[in-house]
Design a protein around this motif. Structure first.
Motif, short mmCIF file in Angstrom:
data_model
loop_
_atom_site.label_atom_id
_atom_site.label_comp_id
_atom_site.label_asym_id
_atom_site.label_seq_id
_atom_site.Cartn_x
_atom_site.Cartn_y
_atom_site.Cartn_z
N ASP A 24 33.38 21.42 -14.53
CA ASP A 24 34.75 20.96 -14.80
C ASP A 24 35.45 20.68 -13.48
O ASP A 24 35.30 21.45 -12.53
CB ASP A 24 35.49 22.07 -15.58
CG ASP A 24 36.92 21.69 -15.90
OD1 ASP A 24 37.23 20.49 -15.91
OD2 ASP A 24 37.73 22.62 -16.13
N SER A 25 36.21 19.58 -13.41
CA SER A 25 36.88 19.27 -12.14
C SER A 25 38.40 19.41 -12.23
O SER A 25 39.08 19.40 -11.22
CB SER A 25 36.54 17.83 -11.70
OG SER A 25 37.20 16.90 -12.55
N ASN A 26 38.94 19.52 -13.45
CA ASN A 26 40.41 19.51 -13.55
C ASN A 26 41.00 20.70 -14.30
O ASN A 26 42.14 20.68 -14.73
CB ASN A 26 40.88 18.20 -14.20
CG ASN A 26 40.32 18.03 -15.61
OD1 ASN A 26 39.49 18.83 -16.04
ND2 ASN A 26 40.77 17.02 -16.32
N ASP A 32 33.11 17.40 -16.79
CA ASP A 32 33.51 15.99 -16.78
C ASP A 32 32.73 15.21 -15.72
O ASP A 32 31.97 15.80 -14.94
CB ASP A 32 35.03 15.86 -16.56
CG ASP A 32 35.50 16.76 -15.44
OD1 ASP A 32 34.88 16.73 -14.35
OD2 ASP A 32 36.47 17.53 -15.64
N ILE A 33 32.94 13.89 -15.73
CA ILE A 33 32.17 13.04 -14.82
C ILE A 33 32.49 13.30 -13.34
O ILE A 33 31.57 13.42 -12.53
CB ILE A 33 32.32 11.55 -15.21
CG1 ILE A 33 31.72 11.34 -16.62
CG2 ILE A 33 31.63 10.63 -14.21
CD1 ILE A 33 31.96 9.98 -17.22
N PRO A 34 33.78 13.43 -12.98
CA PRO A 34 34.02 13.78 -11.57
C PRO A 34 33.31 15.10 -11.18
O PRO A 34 32.83 15.23 -10.04
CB PRO A 34 35.55 13.93 -11.49
CG PRO A 34 36.06 13.04 -12.60
CD PRO A 34 35.04 13.14 -13.70
N PRO A 76 38.24 10.30 -22.79
CA PRO A 76 39.16 10.77 -21.74
C PRO A 76 38.84 12.20 -21.29
O PRO A 76 39.09 12.55 -20.14
CB PRO A 76 40.53 10.72 -22.41
CG PRO A 76 40.38 9.81 -23.58
CD PRO A 76 38.94 9.75 -23.96
N PHE A 78 36.08 13.34 -20.57
CA PHE A 78 35.03 13.27 -19.55
C PHE A 78 35.44 12.43 -18.34
O PHE A 78 34.78 12.48 -17.31
CB PHE A 78 33.74 12.70 -20.14
CG PHE A 78 33.08 13.60 -21.16
CD1 PHE A 78 32.76 14.92 -20.86
CD2 PHE A 78 32.79 13.12 -22.43
CE1 PHE A 78 32.16 15.74 -21.80
CE2 PHE A 78 32.18 13.94 -23.37
CZ PHE A 78 31.87 15.25 -23.06
N GLY A 79 36.49 11.61 -18.50
CA GLY A 79 36.91 10.76 -17.40
C GLY A 79 37.16 9.34 -17.88
O GLY A 79 37.53 9.13 -19.04
N THR A 80 36.92 8.39 -17.00
CA THR A 80 37.20 6.98 -17.31
C THR A 80 35.94 6.16 -17.06
O THR A 80 34.97 6.65 -16.48
CB THR A 80 38.30 6.44 -16.38
OG1 THR A 80 37.79 6.52 -15.03
CG2 THR A 80 39.58 7.24 -16.49
N ASP A 83 35.21 6.18 -13.49
CA ASP A 83 34.47 7.37 -13.07
C ASP A 83 32.97 7.17 -13.32
O ASP A 83 32.13 7.53 -12.50
CB ASP A 83 34.92 8.62 -13.84
CG ASP A 83 36.32 9.06 -13.47
OD1 ASP A 83 36.73 8.84 -12.32
OD2 ASP A 83 37.01 9.64 -14.35
#
Ligand code: GLC
Ligand code: CA
Length: 544
Positions: A24-26, A32-34, A76, A78-80, A83
């Motif tokens: 997890d990045s956020n 997620d992808i980041p 969303p 997982f990212g965009t 990303d």
């Protein structure tokens, strides 16, 4: 066209990421992808060539992303899409290709096609799905869905049932409709344009269903459809493609993985993976592993596909329990048995897959309360079996052994809060053993499971016999030892392993006495009796 023998994916090692549980990045508790991008250096260090990502497309997450509502966008959570493009690019810079998961048997019921399809029988999307007229309460037949309950769902507005092999939120696509197939191919081409390195095809043997004849897997038109898809899409690129096929046998696997490239690179077959269950029953109906049968099964796959197809090699994935808990020993001999299982698998012919955390020897989870489980299949079987009168203890025993959540707890990165997976609250609890079992610790320890896996990925690149050698099973009837050789023109490799927690004699040909040791999971010299879960890989030059 290049000869299949030169394909890059034959000497590749693939790593599977279950994005929700990787990094997890956020701080929202969901991988997620980041987060994946931030761990690419870890993957490079491990020596892998490609990453298979479980689905990251838009999805209501009824089945953790295997229910897709938009194939051409990223959820969303997982990212965009940007990303995703960055992931493909940054992975490529490290020599890693990205393999997307294609779920083509069904969509989410929230996919635009299905929402249109429900509007009326004359809607152009209606025939994208599988419908049968009927009366409420009188089902077209008694077929069951994989996640429990009937495979038919009533839509009152249409006075019709739709067919779903999985949850009610996963309506099956109608592959008989050429428009459906064309839409899917165009979507695949769109992803190929983005530079993906390949595809894993979810339950692909179930697309050519014929519900009126109760046919789900291996339908009559299956290989016709796959060849058409391959021609229209995959063959236009240099991709790895792997079909998930629970109904695969060694005969149809030769079609799926035909060296002429007309279908896929390879399939995931599950014959070995269904051995520790009672015959004719479900995976929850536990049975001890018949070890001799397991060896013969794997040997059969090795020999049948030699030069006529290609094997995928895996113990674990996001649907299966952790191998060290399943067929190793996740207590006293956790490290030894995790390494032994790795050696036995990676020494065979085929493309090996490592499922996230397997390289650390991560173990199954045992939540005391069912409310801590998240998997739809687990929750459904728990409810159904209690209703059917199974004792709770017995149901929990099955869950502990086979729940898909065993492999879905967060990746154990370090000994800090939530194993370094998230700053927030993880969507599913972290296995408390992360303090002991984690990547940071194992990367520093040359004796770790991680370093053993890394050694394996590197050995594969140094010794072509890993890729090309012909397989031969030794001591087939032995109840403890899993031993085999791999032989090519120049060299001969031996993998010998004790699959049990007791010392066991391993009588070998004297020629192995002066062979070179490539990898060994004990410090003491290899003797004629193998210690619990002892495993070694040796190589010698062939005498001419
Ligand atoms: C495959 C996936 C599994 C999913 C099912 C339905 O078996 O691996 O996770 O639930 O297909 O898409
Ligand atoms: Ca997140």
């Amino acid at each position: 066209m290049a000869v299949n023998n030169q394909k890059w994916w034959k000497d590749a090692v693939i790593y599977q990421i279950y994005p929700k549980s990787f990094q997890d990045s956020n701080g929202d508790g969901i991988g997620d992808i980041p987060g994946i991008i931030s761990r690419l250096d870890y993957l490079k260090d491990l020596g892998i060539d490609a990453v298979w990502l479980s689905p990251v497309y838009c999805s209501p997450q009824d089945d953790n992303g295997y229910d897709i509502s938009d194939y051409q966008d990223i959820d969303p959570m997982f990212g965009t899409l940007e990303d995703m493009e960055r992931l493909i690019r940054e992975a490529k810079e490290r020599g890693i290709r990205i393999i997307m998961d294609l779920v083509l048997n069904h969509t989410s019921d929230e996919h635009r096609w299905f929402r249109e399809a429900k509007k009326g029988k004359d809607n152009p999307y209606h025939d994208y799905y599988v419908w049968r007229d009927g009366e409420e309460g009188v089902l077209p037949n008694d077929m069951k869905a994989s996640f429990g309950g009937p495979a038919w769902e009533w839509v009152p507005e249409l006075k019709q049932y739709y067919f779903h092999q999985f949850s009610v939120k996963q309506p099956d696509l109608n592959w008989e409709n050429p428009k459906v197939r064309r839409e899917l191919y165009d979507m695949i081409l769109w992803w190929m344009d983005k530079g993906v390195g390949g595809f894993r095809l979810d339950v692909i043997d179930q697309v050519a269903k014929e519900p009126d004849r109760k046919i789900t897997s291996n339908g009559p038109r299956l290989h016709e459809f796959i060849r058409e898809m391959s021609r229209e899409t995959f063959q236009k690129g240099d991709l790895i493609t792997v079909g998930e096929a629970w109904g695969a046998n060694t005969e149809n696997a030769k079609l799926y993985s035909n060296p002429d490239g007309s279908e896929f690179s390879m399939v995931f077959q599950f014959e070995h993976s269904m051995m520790d269950q009672q015959e004719g029953k479900e995976k929850w109906d536990l049975a001890p592993l018949p070890f001799v049968k397991l060896k013969k099964c794997l040997a059969k796959w090795q020999n049948s596909l030699y030069q006529t197809g290609w094997n995928s090699l895996f113990w674990d994935n996001h649907d299966l329990p952790r191998i060290v808990s399943r067929w190793g020993d996740d207590g006293k001999y956790r490290k030894e048995s995790a390494k032994m299982l790795a050696a036995v698998l990676h020494g065979m012919q085929g493309t090996p897959y490592i499922y996230q955390g397997e390289e650390l020897g991560m173990t199954n989870i045992r939540f005391t309360d069912i409310s801590e489980y998240r998997d739809i299949e687990t929750l459904n079987v728990y409810r159904e079996r209690l209703e059917e009168g199974y004792p709770k203890d017995e149901v929990m025993r099955s869950v502990y052994a086979k729940s898909r959540d065993n492999a879905r707890t967060p990746m154990q990165w370090n000994g800090e809060k939530n194993a370094g997976f998230t700053d927030g609250t993880p969507w599913i609890a972290v296995n408390p053993n992360y303090v002991e079992i984690n990547a940071a610790k194992e990367q520093k320890d040359p004796d770790s499971v991680y370093c053993f896996y890394r050694a394996l990925t590197h050995l594969r690149k140094e010794h072509p016999v890993f890729v090309d050698g012909k397989f031969q099973l030794l001591l087939p009837e032995d109840e403890h030892i899993f031993a085999y050789t791999r032989t090519d023109d120049d060299s001969e490799m031996l993998v010998c392993a004790n699959f049990t927690g007791e010392a066991a004699a391993c009588p070998l040909d004297g020629k192995w006495k002066d062979a070179q040791m490539l990898l060994h999971n004990y410090k003491e010299e290899l003797g004629e009796v193998l210690k619990p879960y002892e495993a070694a890989i040796l190589i010698r030059r062939r005498e001419l």
